[in-house]
Design a protein around this motif. Sequence first.
Motif, PDB file in Angstrom:
ATOM      1  N   ASN A   1       0.683  -1.114   0.233  1.00 43.93           N
ATOM      2  CA  ASN A   1      -0.188   0.043   0.033  1.00 43.93           C
ATOM      3  C   ASN A   1       0.992   1.282   0.048  1.00 43.93           C
ATOM      4  O   ASN A   1       0.346   2.381  -0.694  1.00 43.93           O
ATOM      5  N   LEU A   2       1.891   1.072   0.669  1.00 43.99           N
ATOM      6  CA  LEU A   2       2.957   2.404   0.674  1.00 43.99           C
ATOM      7  C   LEU A   2       3.480   2.562  -0.500  1.00 43.99           C
ATOM      8  O   LEU A   2       3.563   3.769  -1.035  1.00 43.99           O
ATOM      9  N   ILE A   3       4.141   1.361  -1.328  1.00 46.18           N
ATOM     10  CA  ILE A   3       4.542   1.651  -2.586  1.00 46.18           C
ATOM     11  C   ILE A   3       3.517   2.172  -3.665  1.00 46.18           C
ATOM     12  O   ILE A   3       3.600   2.890  -4.439  1.00 46.18           O
ATOM     13  N   GLY A   4       2.282   1.439  -3.584  1.00 41.53           N
ATOM     14  CA  GLY A   4       1.125   1.737  -4.728  1.00 41.53           C
ATOM     15  C   GLY A   4       1.097   0.885  -5.746  1.00 41.53           C
ATOM     16  O   GLY A   4       2.159   0.389  -6.072  1.00 41.53           O
ATOM     17  N   GLU A   5       0.164   0.594  -6.215  1.00 39.56           N
ATOM     18  CA  GLU A   5      -0.047  -0.416  -7.112  1.00 39.56           C
ATOM     19  C   GLU A   5       0.650  -0.148  -8.523  1.00 39.56           C
ATOM     20  O   GLU A   5       1.024  -0.932  -9.146  1.00 39.56           O
ATOM     21  N   ASP A   6       0.596   1.282  -8.794  1.00 35.13           N
ATOM     22  CA  ASP A   6       1.049   1.919  -9.976  1.00 35.13           C
ATOM     23  C   ASP A   6       2.596   1.447 -10.131  1.00 35.13           C
ATOM     24  O   ASP A   6       3.045   1.121 -11.122  1.00 35.13           O
ATOM     25  N   ARG A   7       3.372   1.712  -8.932  1.00 37.08           N
ATOM     26  CA  ARG A   7       4.628   1.596  -8.844  1.00 37.08           C
ATOM     27  C   ARG A   7       5.143  -0.025  -8.948  1.00 37.08           C
ATOM     28  O   ARG A   7       6.267  -0.326  -9.568  1.00 37.08           O
ATOM     29  N   LEU A   8       4.236  -0.701  -8.282  1.00 36.31           N
ATOM     30  CA  LEU A   8       4.526  -2.160  -8.413  1.00 36.31           C
ATOM     31  C   LEU A   8       4.321  -2.859  -9.681  1.00 36.31           C
ATOM     32  O   LEU A   8       5.097  -3.303 -10.141  1.00 36.31           O
ATOM     33  N   ASN A   9       3.584  -2.244 -10.387  1.00 40.04           N
ATOM     34  CA  ASN A   9       3.283  -2.903 -11.712  1.00 40.04           C
ATOM     35  C   ASN A   9       4.349  -2.023 -12.733  1.00 40.04           C
ATOM     36  O   ASN A   9       5.041  -3.103 -13.431  1.00 40.04           O
ATOM     37  N   GLU A  10       4.649  -1.063 -12.309  1.00 41.13           N
ATOM     38  CA  GLU A  10       6.080  -0.538 -13.262  1.00 41.13           C
ATOM     39  C   GLU A  10       7.294  -1.501 -12.975  1.00 41.13           C
ATOM     40  O   GLU A  10       7.865  -1.708 -14.038  1.00 41.13           O
ATOM     41  N   ALA A  11       7.480  -1.648 -11.653  1.00 40.90           N
ATOM     42  CA  ALA A  11       8.699  -2.390 -11.153  1.00 40.90           C
ATOM     43  C   ALA A  11       8.731  -3.676 -12.059  1.00 40.90           C
ATOM     44  O   ALA A  11       9.786  -4.134 -12.113  1.00 40.90           O
ATOM     45  N   GLN A  12       7.659  -4.399 -12.419  1.00 38.82           N
ATOM     46  CA  GLN A  12       7.715  -5.646 -13.066  1.00 38.82           C
ATOM     47  C   GLN A  12       8.441  -5.690 -14.542  1.00 38.82           C
ATOM     48  O   GLN A  12       8.737  -6.399 -14.991  1.00 38.82           O
ATOM     49  N   PHE A  13       7.887  -4.538 -15.047  1.00 40.14           N
ATOM     50  CA  PHE A  13       8.445  -4.346 -16.518  1.00 40.14           C
ATOM     51  C   PHE A  13       9.619  -3.258 -16.429  1.00 40.14           C
ATOM     52  O   PHE A  13      10.258  -3.416 -17.709  1.00 40.14           O
ATOM     53  N   ASN A  14       9.703  -2.250 -15.677  1.00 38.56           N
ATOM     54  CA  ASN A  14      10.365  -1.453 -16.271  1.00 38.56           C
ATOM     55  C   ASN A  14      11.798  -1.069 -15.076  1.00 38.56           C
ATOM     56  O   ASN A  14      11.866  -0.358 -14.503  1.00 38.56           O
ATOM     57  N   ILE A  15      12.628  -2.099 -15.024  1.00 37.51           N
ATOM     58  CA  ILE A  15      13.811  -1.881 -14.283  1.00 37.51           C
ATOM     59  C   ILE A  15      14.898  -2.068 -15.159  1.00 37.51           C
ATOM     60  O   ILE A  15      16.169  -2.105 -14.740  1.00 37.51           O
ATOM     61  N   ASP A  16      14.491  -1.758 -16.408  1.00 42.38           N
ATOM     62  CA  ASP A  16      15.687  -1.450 -17.644  1.00 42.38           C
ATOM     63  C   ASP A  16      16.659  -0.132 -17.402  1.00 42.38           C
ATOM     64  O   ASP A  16      15.900   0.674 -16.706  1.00 42.38           O
ATOM     65  N   VAL A  17      17.766   0.131 -17.934  1.00 43.07           N
ATOM     66  CA  VAL A  17      18.632   1.224 -17.933  1.00 43.07           C
ATOM     67  C   VAL A  17      18.335   1.658 -19.271  1.00 43.07           C
ATOM     68  O   VAL A  17      18.062   1.205 -20.190  1.00 43.07           O
ATOM     69  N   VAL A  18      18.764   3.270 -19.277  1.00 40.59           N
ATOM     70  CA  VAL A  18      18.443   3.934 -20.645  1.00 40.59           C
ATOM     71  C   VAL A  18      19.511   3.455 -21.672  1.00 40.59           C
ATOM     72  O   VAL A  18      19.201   3.716 -22.952  1.00 40.59           O
ATOM     73  N   GLU A  19      20.503   2.873 -21.221  1.00 44.20           N
ATOM     74  CA  GLU A  19      21.567   2.501 -22.182  1.00 44.20           C
ATOM     75  C   GLU A  19      21.025   1.490 -23.187  1.00 44.20           C
ATOM     76  O   GLU A  19      21.430   1.435 -24.527  1.00 44.20           O
ATOM     77  N   ASN A  20      19.991   0.761 -22.854  1.00 41.09           N
ATOM     78  CA  ASN A  20      19.272  -0.307 -23.660  1.00 41.09           C
ATOM     79  C   ASN A  20      18.136   0.167 -24.605  1.00 41.09           C
ATOM     80  O   ASN A  20      17.748  -0.282 -25.617  1.00 41.09           O
ATOM     81  N   ILE A  21      17.932   1.660 -24.502  1.00 45.50           N
ATOM     82  CA  ILE A  21      16.771   2.015 -25.322  1.00 45.50           C
ATOM     83  C   ILE A  21      17.177   3.433 -26.245  1.00 45.50           C
ATOM     84  O   ILE A  21      16.424   3.898 -26.983  1.00 45.50           O
ATOM     85  N   MET A  22      18.430   4.012 -25.641  1.00 46.65           N
ATOM     86  CA  MET A  22      18.619   5.259 -26.154  1.00 46.65           C
ATOM     87  C   MET A  22      19.053   5.163 -27.802  1.00 46.65           C
ATOM     88  O   MET A  22      19.627   4.351 -28.219  1.00 46.65           O
ATOM     89  N   MET A  23      18.981   6.362 -28.493  1.00 46.28           N
ATOM     90  CA  MET A  23      19.453   6.552 -29.681  1.00 46.28           C
ATOM     91  C   MET A  23      21.088   6.661 -29.746  1.00 46.28           C
ATOM     92  O   MET A  23      21.439   7.495 -28.826  1.00 46.28           O
ATOM     93  N   ARG A  24      21.733   6.138 -30.239  1.00 41.06           N
ATOM     94  CA  ARG A  24      23.347   5.998 -30.381  1.00 41.06           C
ATOM     95  C   ARG A  24      24.025   7.308 -30.832  1.00 41.06           C
ATOM     96  O   ARG A  24      25.007   7.675 -30.401  1.00 41.06           O
ATOM     97  N   ASN A  25      23.319   7.942 -31.813  1.00 43.38           N
ATOM     98  CA  ASN A  25      24.122   9.093 -32.432  1.00 43.38           C
ATOM     99  C   ASN A  25      23.300  10.382 -32.428  1.00 43.38           C
ATOM    100  O   ASN A  25      22.875  11.159 -33.566  1.00 43.38           O
TER     101      ASN A  25
END
Length: 382
Positions: A234-258
């Motif tokens: 309840n302290l964390i909240g449902e939205d943050r818990l849902n995000e955590a399941q999918f969104n623990i990646d880092v930007v190095e893996n999605i950024m445009m390189r140039n």
Amino acid sequence: MIEFENISKKYPNGKVAVEDINLKFETGEFICLIGTSGSGKTTCMRMINRMLEPSTGKILIDGKDILEYNEVDLRRHIGYVIQQIGLMPHMTIYQNIVMVPKLLKWSEEKMRAVAEELIDRVDLPRSFLDRYPSELSGGQQQRIGVIRALAADQNIILMDEPFGALDPLTRESLQKLVKKLQVELGKTVVFVTHDIDEAIKLGDKVAIMDSGSVVQFDTVENILLNPANDFVKNLIGEDRLNEAQFNIDVVENIMMRNPYTINVNDKASNILTMMHKNRVDTLFVVDDEHKLLGVVDIFDSRKSIFKGEHIKDFMKHAESISVDTKVKDAAYYINTLQYRNLPVVNDDNVLVGIVTRAVIVDCVYENFWKGYIPEDEQHEEE
């Protein structure tokens, strides 16, 4: 290292503030204490420098019971930052910064050098050292409060909801600053907050408290992925818990390189040519080693080029993120703080990529929405 061994705090009226607390904070960790009002988080922090003393149990710093230290000497060697900042209005900024070093009888030369180094670190001009607190904004005063806690080179810094009274943008800027200083200087920070987003953003580990007890103490990622009970959920909240399941990646893996760049020593007139050719309205300014120096946009550039100015004279500061910034944080910066794009730098401040709003939208779609769209509609899109 800070250790709580079976710590309890009980008052003469029978009130129990905390009971049977066992925690261990490693050297150089950023620890966040969070919980509801009256949970005991501030009590735990204030016992570290003996502003409050435990009723039972021991608190050890590097293996030594804090009760064996001289009380005043202990406090002088532990930095302390409060929400109200606490700058002395009749003292200059310099005098405020060196209050503890002066008590420790440092030389004037050493104190001046430390004050100048620290004010440089928080991107304030050295001329501010001769000003008074009333001449600075609230955010600038809080920056001074932070570096004052570092001035005597204390290894432990206690922070009691330091940014609670600030506006969101100033708060965001100071959160990044404090985390940056903590990492660079290797300090152990114990940070009390009531804001779960702040705890998630700053903490290496988080202690979640309720009714005087520690409910869960773990890394941010483990708490998000494995909350101990319903109180934590309840302290964390449902939205943050849902995000955590999918969104623990880092930007190095999605950024445009140039990302599109221009060397700081190039002719300013090249800016408009490059923008027109690449159909962009901003360019990142780099040096010969491709380190990020700033950013130029089409409007400021047009006026400055006609004046014959050099690029370094009119480029703006470029807010950047690191390659290991979480994607969720990049999404927050772009969506909530309204950055159009974010340059990505490595540990040497070399520009290695860029995160744009379009990239974030694609990532959100892949992680959150794609599963809700019927499969036949997905095929139609493709």
